[in-house]
Design a protein around this motif. Structure first.
Motif, PDB file in Angstrom:
ATOM      1  N   ALA A 257       0.840  -1.203   0.000  1.00 10.00           N
ATOM      2  CA  ALA A 257       0.000   0.000   0.000  1.00 10.00           C
ATOM      3  C   ALA A 257       0.878   1.256   0.000  1.00 10.00           C
ATOM      4  O   ALA A 257       0.572   2.247  -0.677  1.00 10.00           O
ATOM      5  N   GLY A 258       1.968   1.205   0.737  1.00  7.88           N
ATOM      6  CA  GLY A 258       2.886   2.339   0.791  1.00  7.88           C
ATOM      7  C   GLY A 258       3.500   2.609  -0.568  1.00  7.88           C
ATOM      8  O   GLY A 258       3.642   3.763  -1.001  1.00  7.88           O
ATOM      9  N   LYS A 259       3.851   1.544  -1.241  1.00  7.83           N
ATOM     10  CA  LYS A 259       4.453   1.657  -2.560  1.00  7.83           C
ATOM     11  C   LYS A 259       3.503   2.328  -3.552  1.00  7.83           C
ATOM     12  O   LYS A 259       3.872   3.252  -4.289  1.00  7.83           O
ATOM     13  N   ALA A 260       2.251   1.855  -3.534  1.00 12.15           N
ATOM     14  CA  ALA A 260       1.247   2.407  -4.440  1.00 12.15           C
ATOM     15  C   ALA A 260       1.001   3.880  -4.127  1.00 12.15           C
ATOM     16  O   ALA A 260       0.897   4.721  -5.037  1.00 12.15           O
ATOM     17  N   ALA A 261       0.944   4.206  -2.835  1.00 14.31           N
ATOM     18  CA  ALA A 261       0.669   5.593  -2.453  1.00 14.31           C
ATOM     19  C   ALA A 261       1.830   6.505  -2.844  1.00 14.31           C
ATOM     20  O   ALA A 261       1.616   7.634  -3.303  1.00 14.31           O
ATOM     21  N   ALA A 262       3.051   6.027  -2.686  1.00 14.40           N
ATOM     22  CA  ALA A 262       4.210   6.844  -3.058  1.00 14.40           C
ATOM     23  C   ALA A 262       4.134   7.209  -4.541  1.00 14.40           C
ATOM     24  O   ALA A 262       4.370   8.356  -4.942  1.00 14.40           O
ATOM     25  N   GLU A 263       3.768   6.220  -5.333  1.00 16.67           N
ATOM     26  CA  GLU A 263       3.598   6.415  -6.778  1.00 16.67           C
ATOM     27  C   GLU A 263       2.545   7.504  -7.038  1.00 16.67           C
ATOM     28  O   GLU A 263       2.764   8.436  -7.815  1.00 16.67           O
ATOM     29  N   ALA A 264       1.395   7.365  -6.351  1.00 17.79           N
ATOM     30  CA  ALA A 264       0.287   8.300  -6.566  1.00 17.79           C
ATOM     31  C   ALA A 264       0.636   9.703  -6.072  1.00 17.79           C
ATOM     32  O   ALA A 264       0.287  10.701  -6.710  1.00 17.79           O
ATOM     33  N   ILE A 265       1.340   9.781  -4.939  1.00 14.61           N
ATOM     34  CA  ILE A 265       1.724  11.095  -4.403  1.00 14.61           C
ATOM     35  C   ILE A 265       2.676  11.781  -5.385  1.00 14.61           C
ATOM     36  O   ILE A 265       2.530  12.956  -5.712  1.00 14.61           O
ATOM     37  N   ASP A 266       3.642  11.007  -5.882  1.00 15.44           N
ATOM     38  CA  ASP A 266       4.597  11.546  -6.848  1.00 15.44           C
ATOM     39  C   ASP A 266       3.858  12.072  -8.073  1.00 15.44           C
ATOM     40  O   ASP A 266       4.147  13.164  -8.571  1.00 15.44           O
ATOM     41  N   LYS A 267       2.879  11.297  -8.529  1.00 15.95           N
ATOM     42  CA  LYS A 267       2.132  11.688  -9.722  1.00 15.95           C
ATOM     43  C   LYS A 267       1.369  12.993  -9.457  1.00 15.95           C
ATOM     44  O   LYS A 267       1.440  13.936 -10.248  1.00 15.95           O
ATOM     45  N   GLU A 268       0.686  13.037  -8.306  1.00 17.71           N
ATOM     46  CA  GLU A 268      -0.120  14.223  -8.014  1.00 17.71           C
ATOM     47  C   GLU A 268       0.752  15.467  -7.857  1.00 17.71           C
ATOM     48  O   GLU A 268       0.436  16.535  -8.372  1.00 17.71           O
ATOM     49  N   LEU A 269       1.857  15.317  -7.148  1.00 25.87           N
ATOM     50  CA  LEU A 269       2.686  16.496  -6.884  1.00 25.87           C
ATOM     51  C   LEU A 269       3.531  16.900  -8.095  1.00 25.87           C
ATOM     52  O   LEU A 269       4.093  17.994  -8.127  1.00 25.87           O
ATOM     53  N   SER A 270       3.641  16.024  -9.090  1.00 28.06           N
ATOM     54  CA  SER A 270       4.412  16.375 -10.281  1.00 28.06           C
ATOM     55  C   SER A 270       3.554  17.098 -11.312  1.00 28.06           C
ATOM     56  O   SER A 270       4.059  17.638 -12.282  1.00 28.06           O
TER      57      SER A 270
END
Lengths: 281, 463
Positions: free
Chosen positions: B449-462
């Motif tokens: 879950a952490g891995k998926a969220a890191a991906e999503a956070i990176d996407k949103e903040l980029s």
């Protein structure tokens, strides 16, 4: 993160005050809340009620009575030294809004814990009657501070060495018999004292808040060690309290749970060695 | 050259009668020869079914191929591409229901010992290679992570590698979450956890212990006062469930959280060298059948209890704990009282637990979970003399954050509602994952879950 001791003051032969640098805790602290500290990396997590705080200075004051291993170790810490861990503020603040006339009762060290509540009530314009009980004159603490926040201050001693002999409950009964009326009574001290106060206030039907200080580890609702039974329900003192309706507490159980680790703690107190000498700071 | 042995290369371990008196690690790990031998059992299937069983998609056949060639460090780097904590996962993942359950070798014989190989590779690296970790230049964006357990550490590592300035807030005095307070030293040595955390710090992750989000700092303040661009909540399932039966507050009755935290985080097993005491009686009942229950029972035995019982209301087949843990517990002398349900705790005249009343159960029709529902056998009440009980029937999320944060939706069980793919919550820029979302589950699911969220956070903040 360092938690530096800014001042240390002896209040009586067994009790001392420590003001500790902890800006994040000071910023949020309210009367009734507590902190958990560790002296070093082998130390136990021990809760202490916040006795005072200074948001501008970023400091939190605790008042400590030497009763076991950790408090004995703490006594050796001096101003300028640092504590390993200091976390808070934990627990719910005491609800003080809307109270016009309150009797605040402190037993021994409990007086130090009751002081911030009396101070805040006083600042909010409430009439505060403060009864503080000590074993004898030499154990009286915070007398000057108490005077400043109390509209009426009664200090009583078990042995009568200050001229007024008896328990806090005797004094409370006198006040109530003389016709004093209170919106609420706040009682903080040993379990036997709080229980005795509740027995008195129950007769007069006065809402009574007590502050529980059971054994706990994390202070955030995780271990469940601090459970108290209030009105038949299991509550955690760390997150639901530490203040509870004193008329609803299962006192027998609370007193019993306080004894769970007693034997082991005494062993640690007697055998444990202070590790302060090995410290580098 | 394929090793055709139908069985896994056996894992060396301390003998049961010795290890149930110490807190040293139970299994001692493969030697290089054993690892190469086991790696040669892998068929290197083209379809890689094992990878689909891994929540963080470790490139299993590729790392095992390196092990077979004796290229252990290459194998390590291959695992590290997708898994931040291989030394931890190699030890505590339920491989038998994940990667190893998909292994083609398991059709006839035992699967490849993927977990054992992962552990070997991670341990080899820790022993032989000095990590050279360089701080990644900042991209100027700040992310706060609440909780330093497996999911929080995964998010922190993944985002730090992408240049985010990450601060992890931990309520306890030591980072690691359940890896530190829950799982005992004999299953997961704490030095290993701390080494992983040190590596994260080298990567530039800032870890702030002694901060309770929801008390010391409110979640909204992380945005308003501290300037974070996103927050990930990985605060776990810390609230212990009790049975709600009579006598639960007698002295001698612990929650598993309290019992294990005293022992693991506070090192109560070294009392009085460490100050935190842990009371242990002569006869201990651990209520529950999961991994936490096994851990508690095995700790109790190590602390010197003569009789340790696992009391579980269903049967052996239904035990939720890993088969390996159940086997280890049995070897160490833990007695299983299955199809047995506690009805009340009975105290002595001083308020200490002296016995527990239990009833016998039988299995009825399957319930919603698919497991056969245990039904009480009328009149089967009997007494089990015990002086310590540990309640290990589950945990739910801690309500501190929920109570102090507006606009954060939770379900009936108090779990934060988050999108499965991204960890997105109902609150803007707030993500969540791990046990705080799923309720008590496994280390590896929390990491996934952490891995998926890191991906999503990176996407949103980029964006």
């Amino acid at each position: 993160m360092a938690y530096k001791i800014l001042t240390k003051k002896t209040l009586n032969p067994q009790v001392f005050l420590m003001e500790i640098e902890a800006p994040a805790v000071a910023a949020k602290a309210e009367p009734g809340q507590f902190i958990i500290l560790r002296t070093d990396d082998k130390g136990e997590r021990v809760p202490f009620t916040i006795a005072d705080f200074d948001r501008e200075k970023g400091s939190v004051t605790i008042i400590v009575q030497v009763v076991g291993k950790t408090t004995k170790d703490l006594e050796k810490f001096e101003a300028g030294m640092e504590l390993q861990d200091f976390v808070g503020p934990l627990g719910m603040p005491t609800e003080l809004e809307g109270k016009k006339k309150v009797a605040v009762i402190g037993g021994g060290l409990g007086t130090a814990i009751a002081y911030p509540q009396a101070k805040k009530l006083h600042a909010m314009g409430a009439c505060v009657h403060l009864i503080a009980g000590f074993r004898s004159t030499e154990f009286i603490i915070l007398e000057e501070e108490l005077k400043e926040v109390a509209d009426k201050l009664i200090i009583t001693t078990d042995d009568g060495s200050n001229g007024l002999k008896g328990f806090v409950t005797d004094r409370l009964k006198e006040l109530l018999k003389s016709g004093e009326k209170y919106d609420e009574v706040i009682a903080i001290g040993p379990l036997v004292m709080m229980r005795a106060v509740c027995a008195v206030t129950k007769e007069y039907d006065i809402p009574t808040t007590v502050s529980m200080n059971p054994v706990m580890i994390d202070g955030t609702g995780m271990c469940g060690g601090c459970r108290v039974i209030v009105g038949g329900e299991t509550k955690f003192a760390c997150v639901d309290g530490p203040d509870f309706d004193g008329h609803k507490i299962d006192w027998d159980l609370a007193m019993n749970r306080q004894r769970m680790f007693k034997e082991l703690e005494q062993h640690s107190f007697a055998e444990g060695t202070c590790r302060l000498a090995d410290r580098k700071n | 050259m394929i090793n055709n042995d139908l069985k896994k290369t056996p894992m060396p371990e301390q003998c049961p009668s010795e290890r149930n008196k110490n807190f040293l690690e139970v299994t001692t790990g493969y030697t290089e020869e054993m690892a190469v031998n086991e790696a040669r059992r892998c068929l290197n299937c083209k379809t890689k079914p094992c990878m689909n069983g891994c929540p963080v998609h470790v490139k299993i056949p590729e790392f095992i191929a390196y092990v077979a060639e004796g290229k252990f460090e290459e194998a390590y780097l291959k695992i590290k591409e997708t898994n931040a904590l291989p030394a931890v996962c190699g030890r505590v993942c339920p491989q038998e229901t994940q990667c190893e359950s998909k292994c083609v070798r398991a059709i006839k014989g035992e699967s490849v010992g993927i977990g054992r190989l992962e552990r070997f590779v991670a341990d080899y690296h820790m022993k032989h290679v000095e990590d050279i970790i360089e701080k990644i230049p900042s991209n100027g964006k700040k992310v706060a992570v609440v909780g330093s357990g497996p999911s929080g550490l995964t998010v922190a590592g993944d985002l730090a590698k992408r240049g985010y300035e990450v601060t992890v807030y931990e309520a306890f005095h030591t980072a690691g979450g359940v890896l530190m307070y829950g799982i005992p030293e004999f299953r997961l040595p704490k030095d290993i956890v701390q080494k992983e955390i040190e590596n994260l710090k080298k990567l530039g992750v800032d870890i702030e212990t002694n901060v309770v989000i929801g008390k010391t700092i409110l979640l909204d303040e992380l945005f308003e006062d501290y300037g974070f661009d996103a927050v990930y909540i990985g605060s776990g399932a810390g609230l212990p469930s009790f049975m709600g039966i009579d006598g639960e507050s007698l002295n001698g009755v612990y929650s598993a959280n309290e019992f294990l935290t005293r022992i693991n985080l506070m090192k109560g097993y070294k009392f009085p060298e460490y100050d935190t005491p842990v009371y242990i009686g002569k006869s201990v009942a651990v209520l529950g059948g999961g991994n936490v229950a096994m851990d508690a029972a095995r700790c109790a035995k190590r602390l010197g209890a003569e009789n340790v019982y696992i009391v579980y209301r269903r049967g052996l087949e239904e035990l939720p704990a890993r088969a390996e843990e159940v086997m280890h517990a049995k070897e160490e002398g833990i007695e299983f009282k299955l199809l047995t349900n506690p009805t009340r705790f009975i105290g002595d005249d001083k308020g200490w637990l002296k016995e527990m009343e239990v009833v016998s159960m039988e299995l009825g029709e399957p319930d919603a979970s698919g497991r056969r529902r245990p039904v009480k056998i009328e009149g089967s009440e009997h007494i089990l003399p015990i002086d310590t009980a540990v309640i290990a029937i589950g945990q739910t999320p801690n309500p501190l954050i929920k109570k102090t944060t507006e606009g954060l939706d939770t379900n009936k069980k108090g779990c934060i509602i988050a999108d499965e793919e991204t960890g997105k919550t109902s609150k803007k820029h707030v993500y969540a994952g791990g046990d705080v979302v799923t309720g008590a589950a496994t280390v590896i699911l929390a990491m996934g879950a952490g891995k998926a969220a890191a991906e999503a956070i990176d996407k949103e903040l980029s964006e």
